[in-house]
Design an enzyme around this catalytic site. Structure first.
Site, PDB file in Angstrom:
ATOM      1  N   GLU A   1     -39.941  45.710  25.458  1.00 22.56           N
ATOM      2  CA  GLU A   1     -40.521  46.405  24.295  1.00 22.56           C
ATOM      3  C   GLU A   1     -39.530  47.416  23.732  1.00 22.56           C
ATOM      4  OE1 GLU A   1     -44.550  47.842  24.614  1.00 22.56           O
ATOM      5  OE2 GLU A   1     -44.367  49.034  22.790  1.00 22.56           O
TER       6      GLU A   1
ATOM      7  N   LYS B   1     -49.751  41.681  33.416  1.00 19.59           N
ATOM      8  CA  LYS B   1     -48.549  42.386  32.941  1.00 19.59           C
ATOM      9  C   LYS B   1     -48.566  43.817  33.455  1.00 19.59           C
ATOM     10  CE  LYS B   1     -47.959  43.614  28.349  1.00 19.59           C
ATOM     11  NZ  LYS B   1     -47.788  45.082  28.376  1.00 19.59           N
TER      12      LYS B   1
ATOM     13  N   ASP C   1     -53.402  46.810  26.974  1.00 20.39           N
ATOM     14  CA  ASP C   1     -54.067  48.106  27.164  1.00 20.39           C
ATOM     15  C   ASP C   1     -54.142  48.859  25.831  1.00 20.39           C
ATOM     16  OD1 ASP C   1     -51.403  48.757  26.969  1.00 20.39           O
ATOM     17  OD2 ASP C   1     -51.315  49.930  28.825  1.00 20.39           O
TER      18      ASP C   1
ATOM     19  N   ASP D   1     -53.112  42.979  30.612  1.00 20.74           N
ATOM     20  CA  ASP D   1     -52.378  44.203  30.926  1.00 20.74           C
ATOM     21  C   ASP D   1     -53.054  44.936  32.071  1.00 20.74           C
ATOM     22  OD1 ASP D   1     -50.084  45.254  29.915  1.00 20.74           O
ATOM     23  OD2 ASP D   1     -50.986  45.965  28.052  1.00 20.74           O
TER      24      ASP D   1
ATOM     25  N   GLU E   1     -46.211  47.512  33.420  1.00 21.26           N
ATOM     26  CA  GLU E   1     -45.070  48.250  32.860  1.00 21.26           C
ATOM     27  C   GLU E   1     -44.238  48.772  34.025  1.00 21.26           C
ATOM     28  OE1 GLU E   1     -46.311  51.197  30.023  1.00 21.26           O
ATOM     29  OE2 GLU E   1     -47.506  49.762  28.886  1.00 21.26           O
TER      30      GLU E   1
END
Ligand code: KIV
Length: 300
Positions: free
Chosen positions: A194, A125, A56, A95, A127
């Protein structure tokens, strides 16, 4: 245009999830870079890159937004398909952008499915923290391979007043370990950590049954990812863990200046679109007739 590229089918075998797991079992590290277009994807596949992330960060890198929360869903699906078309033998992770999976589980599953079907992605993916375990479980039940992105979550930047590091206190480090375990138990396929301290990530790697990709999370991870434009020296700012290895930004500016000089001088090289002699003669006749007609405007 792409003469120097070898045929994409020349790659020995496509990189699949199975390939990646085999590498991890054999203690071999895998590399991943962000990628947002088919042409770059072809070159990255040519290099032998194991995995590409259509991040993203495209919202920042391609669209010029100040952060990733503006990245549109449709845009990212289209970019993902372009990357996979450019690198069909490379594992492509897409993402899921802000608000494409947080509000409603059913919608999240449909959007993830679109990344796999329309976007041709191999993995999606998200978050997450452990509160997303039920969603990850539903996705994995639906056959969607999920990369659980834990640690610093750029889509939460507004909550922190900017981008931030994760797991720097004992309490948050333990929370990170709990997030990792919850994601594995929920059926995630890979973890991505991350911006976390190296010793915290190393502990996640020790405890986890899943391959772990790091992004500024230390060298213990099974794989590493950075933003391609950081590595190429094209970013206005780049993190210390992704310093440029070449200065492509400077080279683009130099090439642009060279082009401007060529345009100014009219020295554009050989011109390949030519008239044959008979068409040239006919053209001269037609021009003369046109000029004659213009000189006698009242003649019908
Ligand atoms: O969007 C992105 O580029 C990412 C990173 C892990 C680099 O999520």
């Amino acid at each position: 245009m792409n003469e120097e590229l070898s045929d994409t089918t020349k790659r020995a075998a496509p990189v699949t999830l199975r390939t990646l797991l085999k590498m991890v079992r054999g203690g071999e590290k895998f590399a991943c870079l962000t990628c947002y277009d088919a042409t770059t994807a072809r070159w990255l596949q040519e290099a032998g890159m194991h995995m590409l992330l259509v991040g993203d960060t495209a919202g920042e890198v391609i669209l010029g937004f100040p952060n990733t929360i503006h990245t549109p869903l449709e845009f990212l699906i289209a970019l993902t398909a372009g990357v996979k078309r450019g690198a069909p033998a490379t594992l492509v992770m897409a993402d899921m952008p802000f608000m494409s999976y947080q509000a409603d589980d059913a919608q999240a599953i449909r959007n993830a499915g679109r990344f796999l079907t329309e976007g041709l992605a191999d993995l999606v993916k998200l978050e997450v923290d452990r509160s997303f375990a039920p969603l990850v479980a539903k996705m994995s039940r639906a056959g969607i391979p999920v990369v659980a992105h834990i640690g610093s979550r750029p889509q939460h930047a507004k909550m922190h007043g900017g981008y931030y590091a994760a797991g720097k206190s004992a309490v948050t480090a333990i929370e990170l370990l709990d997030d990792a375990r919850a994601m594995a138990e929920a059926g995630a396929t890979l973890l991505l950590v991350e911006a976390a301290p190296a010793e915290v990530t190393a502990q996640i790697v020790r405890e986890s049954t899943l391959p772990v990709i790091g992004c500024g999370a230390g060298s213990a991870c099974h794989g590493q990812v950075v933003v391609l434009q950081d590595l190429l020296g094209m970013s206005a700012w780049q993190p210390a863990f992704a310093l440029p290895t070449v200065q492509i930004g400077r080279q683009i500016a130099d090439a642009a200046q060279h082009w401007m000089n060529l345009v100014a001088s009219g020295n554009l090289g050989e011109h390949s679109y030519v008239m044959n002699n008979s068409e040239r003669a006919a053209f001269q006749v037609a021009l003369a007739a046109r000029a004659a007609a213009a000189a006698e405007p009242n003649r019908s």
